[in-house]
Design a protein around this motif. Sequence first.
Motif, short mmCIF file in Angstrom:
data_model
loop_
_atom_site.label_atom_id
_atom_site.label_comp_id
_atom_site.label_asym_id
_atom_site.label_seq_id
_atom_site.Cartn_x
_atom_site.Cartn_y
_atom_site.Cartn_z
N ARG A 1 2.70 4.14 4.82
CA ARG A 1 2.01 4.88 5.87
C ARG A 1 2.15 6.42 5.72
O ARG A 1 1.16 7.30 5.72
CB ARG A 1 1.88 4.32 7.32
CG ARG A 1 1.15 2.85 7.37
CD ARG A 1 1.22 2.71 8.82
NE ARG A 1 0.80 1.38 8.90
CZ ARG A 1 -0.33 0.81 8.74
NH1 ARG A 1 -1.42 1.54 8.58
NH2 ARG A 1 -0.57 -0.44 8.80
N VAL B 1 0.76 7.69 2.50
CA VAL B 1 -0.63 7.78 2.39
C VAL B 1 -1.15 8.89 3.15
O VAL B 1 -1.91 9.94 2.43
CB VAL B 1 -1.26 6.56 3.18
CG1 VAL B 1 -3.00 6.81 3.33
CG2 VAL B 1 -1.36 5.42 2.06
N VAL C 1 -2.86 1.83 -0.05
CA VAL C 1 -3.58 0.84 0.88
C VAL C 1 -3.46 -0.47 0.47
O VAL C 1 -3.65 -1.42 1.44
CB VAL C 1 -4.89 1.68 0.91
CG1 VAL C 1 -6.03 0.64 1.78
CG2 VAL C 1 -5.03 2.80 1.63
#
Length: 131
Positions: free
Chosen positions: A29, A32, A74
């Motif tokens: 996360r 990203v 993802v």
Amino acid sequence: MSNSYPLDPRSAAAAQVRATLQERESRLRAEVEATRARGAGDPARVARESTDRGEDAESQVESGINDAEVARDVAELREIGEALARLDAGRYGLCKDCDEPIDTRRLAAEPFAIRCTACQGRFELANSRRL
């Protein structure tokens, strides 16, 4: 420590797997977000700063790389979420195709694996023929 699969969701082994998956999820996360922040530059500013086609092409390649990195991360986040759901359901470590236990070495290398080595090989072979 040798685990038998599927793991009991309340076991210490399941807690260890859950922690490993959640740690990886947290790192992904962050990656990203960092990648998106890098690529969130003002397109008009980039255009003004690009003085020739070479710089523009380089900017487009970098944008494509950022998009690919985000897509890969993802996809892995989705796999981790599915592994956590299997863990909670008491199905973690069982092959999706044959329902046999996945080898502990495979799960150690790829904790979100959904297939045993044999079924994964068949899956990849079948998908390579579709290309």
